[in-house]
Every structure is written in structure tokens, then in C-alpha cells.
Design a protein around this motif. Structure first.
Motif, PDB file in Angstrom:
ATOM      1  N   SER A 239       0.832  -1.196   0.000  1.00 52.32           N
ATOM      2  CA  SER A 239       0.000   0.000   0.000  1.00 52.32           C
ATOM      3  C   SER A 239       0.873   1.255   0.000  1.00 52.32           C
ATOM      4  CB  SER A 239      -0.910   0.020   1.233  1.00 52.32           C
ATOM      5  OG  SER A 239      -0.157   0.279   2.408  1.00 52.32           O
ATOM      6  N   PRO A 240       0.466   2.300  -0.693  1.00 49.05           N
ATOM      7  CA  PRO A 240       1.239   3.554  -0.697  1.00 49.05           C
ATOM      8  C   PRO A 240       1.435   4.117   0.706  1.00 49.05           C
ATOM      9  CG  PRO A 240      -0.417   3.574  -2.434  1.00 49.05           C
ATOM     10  CD  PRO A 240      -0.692   2.364  -1.607  1.00 49.05           C
ATOM     11  N   GLU A 241       0.435   3.940   1.569  1.00 50.13           N
ATOM     12  CA  GLU A 241       0.535   4.473   2.934  1.00 50.13           C
ATOM     13  C   GLU A 241       1.670   3.790   3.699  1.00 50.13           C
ATOM     14  OE1 GLU A 241      -3.350   5.105   1.199  1.00 50.13           O
ATOM     15  OE2 GLU A 241      -2.246   3.223   1.589  1.00 50.13           O
ATOM     16  N   PHE A 242       1.724   2.448   3.609  1.00 48.36           N
ATOM     17  CA  PHE A 242       2.794   1.759   4.320  1.00 48.36           C
ATOM     18  C   PHE A 242       4.153   2.064   3.719  1.00 48.36           C
ATOM     19  CE2 PHE A 242       5.656  -1.995   4.435  1.00 48.36           C
ATOM     20  CZ  PHE A 242       6.072  -1.843   5.755  1.00 48.36           C
ATOM     21  N   LEU A 243       4.248   2.081   2.401  1.00 46.15           N
ATOM     22  CA  LEU A 243       5.541   2.329   1.772  1.00 46.15           C
ATOM     23  C   LEU A 243       6.069   3.718   2.108  1.00 46.15           C
ATOM     24  CD1 LEU A 243       4.960   0.614  -1.691  1.00 46.15           C
ATOM     25  CD2 LEU A 243       6.397  -0.197   0.184  1.00 46.15           C
ATOM     26  N   ALA A 244       5.164   4.692   2.259  1.00 42.46           N
ATOM     27  CA  ALA A 244       5.599   6.030   2.679  1.00 42.46           C
ATOM     28  C   ALA A 244       6.110   6.006   4.108  1.00 42.46           C
ATOM     29  CB  ALA A 244       4.439   7.015   2.539  1.00 42.46           C
ATOM     30  N   CYS A 245       5.391   5.288   4.978  1.00 38.12           N
ATOM     31  CA  CYS A 245       5.833   5.146   6.377  1.00 38.12           C
ATOM     32  C   CYS A 245       7.157   4.402   6.441  1.00 38.12           C
ATOM     33  CB  CYS A 245       4.755   4.420   7.175  1.00 38.12           C
ATOM     34  SG  CYS A 245       5.195   4.049   8.883  1.00 38.12           S
ATOM     35  N   LEU A 246       7.257   3.332   5.653  1.00 41.99           N
ATOM     36  CA  LEU A 246       8.506   2.565   5.607  1.00 41.99           C
ATOM     37  C   LEU A 246       9.670   3.460   5.216  1.00 41.99           C
ATOM     38  CD1 LEU A 246      10.041  -0.238   5.464  1.00 41.99           C
ATOM     39  CD2 LEU A 246       9.458  -0.233   3.034  1.00 41.99           C
ATOM     40  N   GLY A 247       9.477   4.306   4.224  1.00 38.86           N
ATOM     41  CA  GLY A 247      10.555   5.186   3.790  1.00 38.86           C
ATOM     42  C   GLY A 247      11.040   6.094   4.900  1.00 38.86           C
ATOM     43  N   ASN A 411       6.381  -7.354   6.404  1.00 40.49           N
ATOM     44  CA  ASN A 411       5.190  -7.738   7.147  1.00 40.49           C
ATOM     45  C   ASN A 411       5.317  -7.387   8.630  1.00 40.49           C
ATOM     46  OD1 ASN A 411       2.617  -9.335   7.609  1.00 40.49           O
ATOM     47  ND2 ASN A 411       4.062 -10.539   8.814  1.00 40.49           N
ATOM     48  N   VAL A 412       6.435  -7.765   9.234  1.00 34.43           N
ATOM     49  CA  VAL A 412       6.613  -7.495  10.657  1.00 34.43           C
ATOM     50  C   VAL A 412       6.727  -5.992  10.903  1.00 34.43           C
ATOM     51  CG1 VAL A 412       8.138  -7.879  12.622  1.00 34.43           C
ATOM     52  CG2 VAL A 412       7.645  -9.758  11.065  1.00 34.43           C
ATOM     53  N   TRP A 413       7.400  -5.302  10.028  1.00 33.64           N
ATOM     54  CA  TRP A 413       7.535  -3.844  10.123  1.00 33.64           C
ATOM     55  C   TRP A 413       6.144  -3.211  10.170  1.00 33.64           C
ATOM     56  CZ3 TRP A 413      12.604  -1.675   8.172  1.00 33.64           C
ATOM     57  CH2 TRP A 413      12.715  -0.295   8.410  1.00 33.64           C
ATOM     58  N   GLN A 414       5.250  -3.701   9.309  1.00 31.73           N
ATOM     59  CA  GLN A 414       3.915  -3.118   9.219  1.00 31.73           C
ATOM     60  C   GLN A 414       3.014  -3.575  10.367  1.00 31.73           C
ATOM     61  OE1 GLN A 414       0.744  -4.426   8.425  1.00 31.73           O
ATOM     62  NE2 GLN A 414      -0.326  -2.570   7.750  1.00 31.73           N
ATOM     63  N   THR A 415       2.988  -4.872  10.663  1.00 34.73           N
ATOM     64  CA  THR A 415       2.037  -5.395  11.636  1.00 34.73           C
ATOM     65  C   THR A 415       2.452  -5.116  13.071  1.00 34.73           C
ATOM     66  OG1 THR A 415       3.114  -7.575  11.610  1.00 34.73           O
ATOM     67  CG2 THR A 415       1.274  -7.225  10.077  1.00 34.73           C
ATOM     68  N   ARG A 416       3.741  -5.002  13.335  1.00 36.12           N
ATOM     69  CA  ARG A 416       4.226  -4.792  14.700  1.00 36.12           C
ATOM     70  C   ARG A 416       4.523  -3.330  14.997  1.00 36.12           C
ATOM     71  NH1 ARG A 416       4.459  -9.207  18.548  1.00 36.12           N
ATOM     72  NH2 ARG A 416       3.726 -10.942  17.275  1.00 36.12           N
ATOM     73  N   GLY A 417       4.467  -2.483  13.967  1.00 36.24           N
ATOM     74  CA  GLY A 417       4.680  -1.057  14.186  1.00 36.24           C
ATOM     75  C   GLY A 417       6.096  -0.734  14.637  1.00 36.24           C
ATOM     76  N   LEU A 418       7.025  -0.768  13.703  1.00 34.66           N
ATOM     77  CA  LEU A 418       8.426  -0.536  14.073  1.00 34.66           C
ATOM     78  C   LEU A 418       8.629   0.820  14.727  1.00 34.66           C
ATOM     79  CD1 LEU A 418      11.256  -2.010  13.708  1.00 34.66           C
ATOM     80  CD2 LEU A 418      11.676  -0.257  11.994  1.00 34.66           C
ATOM     81  N   GLY A 419       7.801   1.802  14.354  1.00 31.64           N
ATOM     82  CA  GLY A 419       7.988   3.151  14.878  1.00 31.64           C
ATOM     83  C   GLY A 419       7.983   3.214  16.388  1.00 31.64           C
ATOM     84  N   ARG A 420       7.115   2.430  17.025  1.00 34.69           N
ATOM     85  CA  ARG A 420       7.055   2.482  18.495  1.00 34.69           C
ATOM     86  C   ARG A 420       8.325   1.900  19.121  1.00 34.69           C
ATOM     87  NH1 ARG A 420       5.179  -2.275  21.087  1.00 34.69           N
ATOM     88  NH2 ARG A 420       4.509  -3.920  19.639  1.00 34.69           N
ATOM     89  N   HIS A 421       8.949   0.965  18.441  1.00 34.67           N
ATOM     90  CA  HIS A 421      10.191   0.386  18.973  1.00 34.67           C
ATOM     91  C   HIS A 421      11.357   1.369  18.784  1.00 34.67           C
ATOM     92  CE1 HIS A 421       8.355  -3.480  19.819  1.00 34.67           C
ATOM     93  NE2 HIS A 421       7.778  -3.431  18.625  1.00 34.67           N
ATOM     94  N   LEU A 422      11.349   2.111  17.702  1.00 32.79           N
ATOM     95  CA  LEU A 422      12.347   3.180  17.551  1.00 32.79           C
ATOM     96  C   LEU A 422      12.156   4.224  18.634  1.00 32.79           C
ATOM     97  CD1 LEU A 422      12.291   3.616  13.673  1.00 32.79           C
ATOM     98  CD2 LEU A 422      14.270   2.938  15.024  1.00 32.79           C
ATOM     99  N   ALA A 423      10.913   4.588  18.927  1.00 28.46           N
ATOM    100  CA  ALA A 423      10.643   5.605  19.940  1.00 28.46           C
ATOM    101  C   ALA A 423      11.110   5.144  21.328  1.00 28.46           C
ATOM    102  CB  ALA A 423       9.156   5.933  19.962  1.00 28.46           C
TER     103      ALA A 423
END
Length: 426
Positions: A239-247, A411-423
Motif C-alpha cells: 500500500s502507498p501508505e505503508f511504503l511512505a511510512c517505511l521510507g 510484514n513485521v515492520w507493518q504489523t508490529r509497528g516498528l515506529g514504536r520500537h524506535l521511539a
């Protein structure tokens, strides 16, 4: 004895660097080596090499299937052996990985210690010459599909494995028992201390230097690949939304790389001796009389003291995405219980999950974002209808495995929300 022999650092014996060298001096070398290693009595010797057959595969060094005859055959002396060389003089890329055998040789000695907690191929001899990176490891051969041992399972083909969840539980249990036993202090200290804590050394090949510009180019290509090859990635990671977040988050991972490595290194209760790449193709399985599934681990290149999250990613990176979705939490809990049961400190489950995801993200941006370019180069005819079941992908581990691992990362990046682990690093 020729150019392809060196004096090993540990036992002071001449060791062969090639299959031809072993064939030429085999019986004498094997007799002296097995005696020095303590697996052959002085009244016995190797009298004949019956088979010395090269075996393809692996990322480093040459391999052999070796059958031998002893002057005095005994039940405890296996005649079907496996030989691994650190060197491959005909392939400079594979030969660059020769230093991986240095810790593997020490591990072979450690694995013979009384009470060693897991099953590994029984070592018969191992030595290494550090100045040249020349080493040899000789073990009993694993007889897949025979004598109660299940057939061999290949990386990233879990659809061919019966009851995958059960197999991964056995795999994670073995990794945890070694980690816990090491942390308990029950392994010989003089051998355990020989394994460094150098997290970045656990890698195959030269480290990839990733700049923000290079990362952005790979992310852009991933976006194009997701659009043009919808059959090769799940919909939710295209999805464009996830790929933007991934970037955005991938650039944050790159910018915080040193902080992530420091977080992994400083978690002292999570540092233990581990197999770095305990994927199913580096394991074998059998059942006891109670139908309990057990797991042995082989191919101990890069074995070292590391953050256990690195070992968990190595064990699970090639699993089906459904295993991550449905069983990852259970496997984390199992790892923590088994580590504690073996005498080690119980890992913090929340911290362990964070470290698995952060290490996964580093491996993803460093090693796996080149999958679109690899498929374009090696499979130029791939199009929107191509799926991973295409024989050109399924039958080629060099395409199948990185594609499955990249899918797991996304998949894990999207489903587990990597952003919260970076925070959580702040």
C-alpha cells in the motif's frame, strides 16, 4: 606435503586446505588428527578412504562426504563423516568467508564438553590457521531420512514441512538451551571466553555501506517493484501508505544505526553464546519414544556471544509469514522460559521483541532491499502475474530465500509497528 597444507594453530598438525590434499595424505592425516582430538586410541588407525566426494552448497568453503575404514572398527567410531574446509580457492567470493571457521573450530572443542546442552554433529577433528584463514572441520554425518531422522528441510520452503510450528518450537528451544547454559556458567570457562562479543562480526560477506542516497534509491525501487509485481508481495505491504511510512522509518533506522547497535550490545542479560543462522536448513529433527520432537543444529559459522535477538531473527527469518503473525509471541515466551530453565537470566520479553524488530530492520535495509534488483537481473521476464510459486523462484534459493525474508521484514515492520520500537530507544 605440498602447498595446500598448513600447520594448525590449536594442535600443531599439518592440515589440508583442499579435497585433493586430503585425498593425497588422508589416512595418515586422519589417524594423527583423530588421535590428537581424543576420538581415536593410539592402538587404532584409519587404514583406507573409501569415499571422498565433493558436496555442493553453502556460502563458504568446500565440503566433502567422507567414508573411511578403521583397522579396528568399533561402534563408537562412525565411518560416514562430513568434512568442511574454510577455503575455496576457485571462488574468491566464497573464499572471503574463510574467517567464519575460526570460532567454529573452538566451538567443536566446546561441544565435546560433558553436559553440553544441545545436539550437534559429533566433532571428530577441527583446527584453524589464522594467518591464512585455512581451517578444517570433520564431524559425523547427519543421515537425513534414515534411522529416525526426518528428511532435510530447505530454507524458505516451509510449505513442504509437516507441522511447521512444532519444528520452530524445537528449533527455538535448542537455541535457548544453549544460551541459558552458557549464561549459567556450566560450560568450560576457558573455551567460552574465547568467543568475543562483536555483534557486527556476525555476518556473511562484506558489510554493505548504506548512505541515505543509496537507501532512498532502493526504497524507490521497492515501491516500483511492489506496483509492477503484485504477486510477489502481500497486499498490506504494497500500500502507498505503508511504503511512505517505511521510507520515513527506514531513514530513521539508518540515522540511529549506532544507537541500535549500542542498545543490542548493552543489554547484558540478553548476551549469550548463540547460533547466528539457525534456520531449518541448518537443523535436523527426530522424535523420541514419547513422540516429542527434538532438534540438532549444525553449520556453526559465525558462532559467538551475541544479543539473543540476533539468533532469533536468524532462526525465524525464513519462516512463513503466517508463523510470524500467529506464533511469534508464543515463540518469544518459549525462548525466555527455556533460557531461564537452562540456568540463564530470564530475558525481558518486551525488550527481546524490540531488539528482534530493530535488528531485523537493520538487516532489512542493509541486505534485503536489493531483492527487487536481484529479481529484475536474474528473472527479467517476471511480471504482474509472477508469484513466488513460479519454479524459477521456488527452485532457486538465491531468489526464494531473500524474497521470503524481505516479505517477513515488511510484514513485521507493518504489523508490529516498528515506529514504536524506535521511539522506545529514547
Amino acid at each position: 606435503m605440498g602447498d595446500h597444507w598448513v600447520i594448525g594453530d590449536h594442535y600443531g598438525l599439518p592440515i589440508p586446505a583442499t579435497a585433493d590434499a586430503l585425498r593425497d595424505g588422508g589416512e595418515v592425516f586422519l589417524t594423527n588428527a583423530f588421535r590428537a582430538f581424543g576420538v581415536l586410541g593410539g592402538d587404532n588407525r584409519v587404514v583406507r578412504i573409501d569415499r571422498c566426494e565433493e558436496l555442493a552448497g553453502g556460502s563458504t568453503g568446500r565440503k566433502l562426504l567422507l567414508d573411511i575404514t578403521y583397522a579396528d572398527p568399533r561402534p563408537d567410531l562412525r565411518t560416514d563423516l562430513f568434512v568442511k574446509f574454510s577455503r575455496d580457492f576457485d571462488d574468491p567470493v566464497r573464499d572471503r568467508g574463510r574467517t567464519q571457521m575460526a570460532p567454529e573450530v573452538v566451538f567443536a572443542a566446546l561441544a565435546r564438553a560433558p553436559g553440553f546442552p544441545i545436539t550437534v554433529p559429533h566433532p571428530r577433528f577441527a583446527d584453524y590457521h589464522a594467518d591464512s584463514g585455512t581451517g578444517i572441520l570433520i564431524t559425523d554425518r547427519i543421515t537425513f531420512g534414515d534411522n529416525g531422522i526426518e528428511r532435510q528441510y530447505h530454507k524458505c520452503l516451509d510449505e513442504d514441512m509437516p507441522r511447521p510450528q512444532e519444528h520452530y518450537r524445537a528449533l527455538v528451544t535448542a537455541v535457548a538451551r544453549l544460551a541459558g547454559t552458557h549464561r549459567s556458567g556450566r560450560l568450560p570457562a576457558e573455551l567460552s571466553a574465547a568467543f568475543p562479543v562483536d555483534l557486527r562480526a556476525a555476518t556473511v560477506g562484506e558489510p554493505v555501506v548504506m548512505s541515505p542516497d543509496r537507501l532512498q534509491r532502493r526504497l524507490s525501487r521497492l515501491g516500483e517493484f511492489a506496483e509492477s509485481h503484485p504477486g510477489l508481495l502481500p497486499p498490506h505491504v504494497r500500500s502507498p501508505e505503508f511504503l511512505a511510512c517505511l521510507g520515513d522509518e527506514a531513514h530513521e533506522v539508518l540515522g540511529r544505526e549506532e544507537q541500535i547497535w549500542r542498545s543490542l550490545r548493552d543489554a547484558e542479560d540478553h548476551i549469550a553464546l548463540c547460533h547466528w543462522n539457525a534456520n531449518v536448513d541448518n537443523a535436523w529433527f527426530w522424535r523420541d519414544d514419547g513422540d516429542v520432537l527434538h532438534c540438532g543444529l549444525m553449520d556453526w559459522g559465525c558462532v559467538s556471544r551475541m544479543n539473543v535477538a540476533m539468533a532469533l531473527w536468524g532462526a525465524l527469518s525464513g519462516a512463513e509469514t503466517a508463523l510470524w503473525d500467529n506464533h511469534f509471541d508464543d515463540l518469544l515466551a518459549l525462548f525466555c522460559r527455556e533460557t531461564e530453565a537452562a540456568g540463564g537470566p530470564r530475558p525481558d520479553t518486551e525488550v527481546l521483541e524490540r531488539h528482534v524488530l530493530l535488528y531485523m530492520a537493520l538487516m532489512g535495509i542493509t541486505w534485503l532491499l536489493d531483492v527487487p534488483a536481484r529479481i529484475h537481473h536474474r528473472l527479467p521476464g517476471a511480471d504482474a502475474s509472477t508469484t513466488r510459486s513460479d519454479p524459477r523462484i521456488r527452485d532457486d534459493e538465491g531468489l526464494r530465500a531473500p524474497l521470503q525474508m524481505l516479505t517477513n521484514v515488511l510484514n513485521v515492520w507493518q504489523t508490529r509497528g516498528l515506529g514504536r520500537h524506535l521511539a522506545a530507544l529514547d
